[in-house]
Design a protein around this motif. Structure first.
Motif, PDB file in Angstrom:
ATOM      1  N   HIS A  30       1.000  -1.607   0.071  1.00  0.00           N
ATOM      2  CA  HIS A  30      -0.496  -0.764   0.261  1.00  0.00           C
ATOM      3  C   HIS A  30       0.831   1.010  -0.303  1.00  0.00           C
ATOM      4  O   HIS A  30       2.366   0.701   0.326  1.00  0.00           O
ATOM      5  CB  HIS A  30      -0.970  -0.517   0.836  1.00  0.00           C
ATOM      6  N   TYR A  47      -5.659  -0.358   2.230  1.00  0.00           N
ATOM      7  CA  TYR A  47      -6.206   0.163   0.598  1.00  0.00           C
ATOM      8  C   TYR A  47      -5.998  -0.797  -0.966  1.00  0.00           C
ATOM      9  O   TYR A  47      -6.663  -0.815  -1.259  1.00  0.00           O
ATOM     10  CB  TYR A  47      -6.122   1.847   0.535  1.00  0.00           C
ATOM     11  N   SER A  57       1.689   0.353  -5.335  1.00  0.00           N
ATOM     12  CA  SER A  57       0.514   1.331  -5.465  1.00  0.00           C
ATOM     13  C   SER A  57       1.363   2.664  -4.641  1.00  0.00           C
ATOM     14  O   SER A  57       0.995   2.225  -3.795  1.00  0.00           O
ATOM     15  CB  SER A  57      -0.480   0.704  -5.237  1.00  0.00           C
ATOM     16  N   SER A  71      -8.842  11.065  -8.908  1.00  0.00           N
ATOM     17  CA  SER A  71     -10.236  10.083  -9.814  1.00  0.00           C
ATOM     18  C   SER A  71     -10.878   9.715 -10.769  1.00  0.00           C
ATOM     19  O   SER A  71     -10.790  11.295 -10.915  1.00  0.00           O
ATOM     20  CB  SER A  71     -11.103   8.725  -8.889  1.00  0.00           C
ATOM     21  N   LEU A 105     -11.779   3.839  -0.616  1.00  0.00           N
ATOM     22  CA  LEU A 105     -10.641   3.029  -0.391  1.00  0.00           C
ATOM     23  C   LEU A 105     -10.225   1.853   0.204  1.00  0.00           C
ATOM     24  O   LEU A 105      -8.989   0.902   0.270  1.00  0.00           O
ATOM     25  CB  LEU A 105      -9.282   4.169  -0.910  1.00  0.00           C
ATOM     26  N   TYR A 108      -6.279   4.906  -9.266  1.00  0.00           N
ATOM     27  CA  TYR A 108      -6.776   3.737  -8.335  1.00  0.00           C
ATOM     28  C   TYR A 108      -7.259   3.062  -9.483  1.00  0.00           C
ATOM     29  O   TYR A 108      -8.534   3.146  -9.340  1.00  0.00           O
ATOM     30  CB  TYR A 108      -7.390   3.998  -7.480  1.00  0.00           C
TER      31      TYR A 108
END
Length: 281
Positions: A20, A28, A82, A160, A168, A242
């Motif tokens: 993460h 998340y 990520s 986003s 999330l 994401y």
């Protein structure tokens, strides 16, 4: 050393770890771990919380390598990271080139001044006066963890495009840990440690980036290419930071992550068995 918690999912398939971001935003990557658990044995380390000595990149790297060794003894797991987790994956692979398998970088963070300046400029371009006022209000919150969480929630729309969910699954935020680790990363970039250390990485590296992600994918890719000349880059249209929550990209992301995992593990194992039969993968 007390290891941070590691959640595991899946009982068959190649080993895979998901890291993460944040720093200091555990939880998340749970949707990614769940989505891939049918094809892999997945470990999800939850990074160390602040307290005591300042958190450094070296501490996070040591924790990550120890967590992977404990979850997959004798194996070299593929790693999906990520954001900050993508940066951490690169740092861990550079620190222990024989301990980490192929890397998938999703929405990777910045490693140079040019890409970081562009990131800040894109956020500024997307911020209107109403949002600025709300961000200022959040920044004035006396609780630093709550202030960081409020800021992150306010900025979600800038990261986003069309998320299927606003949740999330972040389980908490660590403002102190976020500041300490990021300040150390900036120090290591300023003294030339990163990204130069990534030249030691010998595994396949794939970078997936949303075209709407304010982290400028092409610039970040270009900053890494001198040290990772075989880096593969894919950019998703209609996608932000994401890809697994974006309606336009979530199916593609999981399909390509599974295919990457299967093909890169096979290719990496064959290539390295011919070159170095002592490698566990």
């Amino acid at each position: 050393m007390d290891l941070p918690a590691v959640r595991t999912r899946g009982t068959s398939g190649p080993p895979l770890a998901v890291l993460h971001g944040g720093p200091g935003a555990p939880g998340y990557m749970a949707p990614v771990a769940r989505g891939l658990a049918g094809s892999f044995r997945v470990a999800e380390p939850l990074q160390r919380w602040s307290g005591g000595a300042p958190l450094t990149v070296a501490i996070h790297v040591e924790d990550t390598l120890a967590a992977l060794a404990a979850a997959f003894p004798g194996e070299r797991p593929a790693v999906i990271g990520s954001s900050w987790g993508a940066m951490l994956a690169l740092c861990a692979a550079a620190a222990a080139p024989d301990a980490v398998g192929p890397l998938l970088l999703v929405g990777c963070g910045t490693f140079d001044l040019a890409s970081r300046a562009r990131f800040k400029a894109l956020l500024e371009e997307r911020t209107d006066d109403a949002l600025r006022a709300r961000l200022a209000e959040a920044a004035a919150d006396p609780d630093p963890d709550r202030a960081l969480r409020r800021r992150a929630a306010l900025l979600e729309s800038l990261y986003s495009v069309d998320p299927a969910t606003p949740d999330l699954e972040i389980e908490g935020v660590d403002a102190r840990g976020n500041r300490e680790a990021w300040e150390d990363m900036l120090r290591l970039q300023a003294d030339g440690t990163y990204p130069a250390a990534f030249a030691r990485i010998r595994v396949p590296v794939l970078m997936i980036h949303g075209a709407y992600d304010p982290h400028p994918g092409a610039l970040i890719r270009d900053s890494l290419l001198p040290f990772l000349p075989a880096l593969e880059y894919r950019e998703y249209p209609g996608c932000g930071h994401y890809p697994w929550i974006e309606r336009a990209s979530r199916d593609r992301f999981f399909e390509e992550a599974r295919e990457w995992g299967r093909s890169s593990v096979t290719r990496f194992s064959v290539d390295n068995s011919a070159r170095s039969p002592l490698l566990p993968w």
